[in-house]
Design an enzyme around this catalytic site. Structure first.
Site, PDB file in Angstrom:
ATOM      1  N   SER A 211       0.835  -1.196   0.000  1.00  0.00           N
ATOM      2  CA  SER A 211       0.000   0.000   0.000  1.00  0.00           C
ATOM      3  C   SER A 211       0.879   1.259   0.000  1.00  0.00           C
ATOM      4  CB  SER A 211      -0.949  -0.041   1.199  1.00  0.00           C
ATOM      5  OG  SER A 211      -1.901   0.990   1.139  1.00  0.00           O
ATOM      6  N   ASP A 276     -10.064  -4.249  -5.091  1.00  0.00           N
ATOM      7  CA  ASP A 276      -9.482  -3.326  -4.113  1.00  0.00           C
ATOM      8  C   ASP A 276     -10.343  -2.069  -4.021  1.00  0.00           C
ATOM      9  OD1 ASP A 276      -7.829  -1.416  -2.734  1.00  0.00           O
ATOM     10  OD2 ASP A 276      -6.074  -2.628  -3.247  1.00  0.00           O
ATOM     11  N   HIS A 305      -8.418  -4.709  -0.483  1.00  0.00           N
ATOM     12  CA  HIS A 305      -7.150  -4.056  -0.142  1.00  0.00           C
ATOM     13  C   HIS A 305      -6.440  -4.727   1.026  1.00  0.00           C
ATOM     14  CE1 HIS A 305      -4.349  -0.721  -0.447  1.00  0.00           C
ATOM     15  NE2 HIS A 305      -4.411  -0.536   0.861  1.00  0.00           N
TER      16      HIS A 305
END
Length: 329
Positions: A211, A276, A305
């Site tokens: 991320s 996501d 995610h």
């Protein structure tokens, strides 16, 4: 955060003003978009804090501890006046520790110092002492080392790699405030600590970013060659996350990884969930297509995610990449 109002590309007009006008500079925009440091889930104690008469951790029921037993090189003293290799890690209940004291004893903690003069909390997890590779892991935006510690032990033991990680400035025990410039200084300090303290050479380091952690990972990989790079749910840039229709990088954009990925000369594995909800799948696809040394990516059908690690193909792809696809495997 302003009250909800008419929305544009997922943001209300009030939110747009708050985002870009208070003040309108990339570092502030980046901080508002990306950084969510949690309340620290751990403490790091130096030897003098653990001696006779020193206060103990909150309670035996609410904390676990590990002694950092590594012996660093003499030129790498502990920050804060502590002697080398002597800090101890204490986890709170919120860290959700999933292993025994034996595994926790394998976790080494210490402080480094960044070029921007922030104290950096670092962690080395000896999951596989005979392993060739060490992952330099840059974690996501809403966790700290205490929360990631159990995951590191499980991951490292399954893919046969040691794991080195650090907390961004303003996270965990690291000083300073989260910012884009600090992100880059933080990973530079972590890279240098891994190389000098543990003697790990670049050809044995795998950079792993998850991320927001893909941002410093790509930046470092664009400047240094290493064994490999793993980008887990990467983003193209900050504006492209907030405004999906953005087609170019503006001067006030933050985290422009899409403009750096073409400079990465190491093998790159991109991992992204097709569903996501935070960083759209299109970001992973674009990063993959722009990367000159990308290997077969892992698109996890149906994953969001925060749950890619729960899919069996996640570990399978990592094992295949590390054990069979790297030049010196």
């Amino acid at each position: 955060m302003p009250e909800p109002g008419p929305r544009m590309n997922g943001f209300s007009l009030g939110e747009l003003c708050w985002l870009f006008c208070c003040p309108p500079c990339p570092s502030r925009i980046a901080a508002k978009l990306a950084f969510l440091p949690p309340e620290p889930t751990y403490t790091v104690l130096a030897p003098e804090q653990r001696g006779p008469g020193a206060p103990a951790p909150a309670s035996a029921a609410s904390t676990s501890s590990a002694s950092a037993a590594a012996q660093p090189a003499p030129q790498q003293p502990e920050e804060g006046g502590a002697g080398p290799g002597a800090c101890s890690l204490h986890l709170s209940e919120r860290a959700d520790w999933q292993y025994s004291q034996r595994e926790l004893d394998a976790v080494e903690v210490f402080f480094s110092r960044t070029a921007r003069d922030n104290r950096l909390g670092c962690m080395f997890v000896r999951c596989a002492p005979s392993s060739r590779y060490t992952l330099l892991f840059s974690h996501g935006n809403a966790v700290d080392l205490g929360q990631m510690c159990s995951f590191y032990i499980g991951l490292g033991s399954r893919i046969n790699c040691n794991i080195f990680s650090y907390d961004y400035s303003g996270y965990g025990v690291s000083s300073g405030k989260p910012s884009e410039k600090n992100l880059y200084a933080d990973i530079d300090a972590a890279w240098q600590a891994l190389r000098t303290r543990y003697g790990v050479s670049p050809e044995n380091i795998i950079l792993y970013g998850q991320s927001i952690g893909t941002v410093p990972t790509v930046d470092l990989a664009s400047r240094y060659e290493c064994a490999a790079v793993i980008l887990h749910s990467p983003l193209m840039s900050g504006l492209r996350v907030a405004f999906p229709d953005t087609r170019k990088t503006y001067c006030f954009d933050a985290f422009p990884s899409i403009d750096k990925i073409s400079k990465v000369t190491s093998p790159v594995l991109v991992i992204h969930g097709t569903e996501d909800e935070v960083i759209d799948f299109s970001h992973g696809l674009a990063m993959y297509e722009r990367c000159p040394r990308a290997v077969e990516p892992l698109w996890v059908e149906g994953a969001g995610h925060n749950d890619i690690e729960l899919y069996a193909q996640y570990l399978e792809r990592l094992k295949q990449f590390i054990s069979h696809e790297l030049p010196n495997s």
